[in-house]
Design an enzyme around this catalytic site. Sequence first.
Site, PDB file in Angstrom:
ATOM      1  N   CYS A   1      -2.494   2.668   9.313  1.00  0.00           N
ATOM      2  CA  CYS A   1      -3.526   1.617   8.764  1.00  0.00           C
ATOM      3  C   CYS A   1      -4.591   1.533   9.810  1.00  0.00           C
ATOM      4  CB  CYS A   1      -2.634   0.340   8.800  1.00  0.00           C
ATOM      5  SG  CYS A   1      -1.636  -0.100   7.349  1.00  0.00           S
TER       6      CYS A   1
ATOM      7  N   HIS B   1       0.876  -0.987   0.041  1.00  0.00           N
ATOM      8  CA  HIS B   1       0.041   0.010   0.054  1.00  0.00           C
ATOM      9  C   HIS B   1       0.904   1.179  -0.018  1.00  0.00           C
ATOM     10  CE1 HIS B   1      -4.041  -1.806   1.904  1.00  0.00           C
ATOM     11  NE2 HIS B   1      -4.139  -1.695   0.479  1.00  0.00           N
TER      12      HIS B   1
END
Length: 273
Positions: free
Chosen positions: A266, A169
């Site tokens: 996250c 990511h």
Amino acid sequence: MPMSRVPRPRRFLVCEPRHFAVQYAINPWMHQDVRVDVDLARGQWAELIRAYRAHGHTVDSVEPVAGLPDMVFAANSALVVAGRVFGSCFRAPQRRPESSAYEAWFRNAGFDVHRPAAVCEGEGDLVLVGRHLLAGTGFRTERAAHHEAQEFFGVPTVSLQLVDPRFYHLDTALFVLDDGPGANIAYYPGAFSPGSREVLRRLFPDAVLATHDDAMVFGLNSVSDGRHVFISPRAEALAGELARHGYVPVPVDLSEFQKAGGGIKCCTQEIRS
């Protein structure tokens, strides 16, 4: 002398790790034979929430859903800009039900939600920095979602190619330091293709560059309010570099979440009204 940085109060959305576990492997950090200490994870997460509130930030929480162990990673649920919610469409089948759970929270909170047609994993791969939306691709979010986000928000979107599966990511390889005038970032160059590194160099010539060692302990999965940077305590070199640039590192240990490939950012969705 480093310049004086000014923090901006933020509103964050989080999800308690009540059901957190590693039940499948969808990134290189996840190994099903590794046991998660749930009590430790919950304690670490609670410390992050305390740190946010101690620094003046508002924290909302979505109810965790049994059977969705990665729902704690709230950043992947959406990108919220000016009160508009661009939701998620997860690549892994195991995570797809999370989209509906978060969408329900946003709708109950009074937001309209657009669910993308292409695979898109929220702030995991969409990072708003000043006048640009940086958009990662290569492992999760599809390039088509970049175009979709640009049409939805009307913000110039810059596609960046991720090349190392450990940094699957964008938010594992890059984070925003300031998002106002003079917007700036910190990032790990080794996570990006040569062309994307050149794009970042041109857009952010004063960016803070992280080492491989700091990237590997999720030092780039950090959250900044413009002055305070909530960061892994193991990212020592990066914390020192940030301090030299006038930022105040706030170490918060979320090491238990690295077993699932996650960290501070996250676990943190920002709601921009």
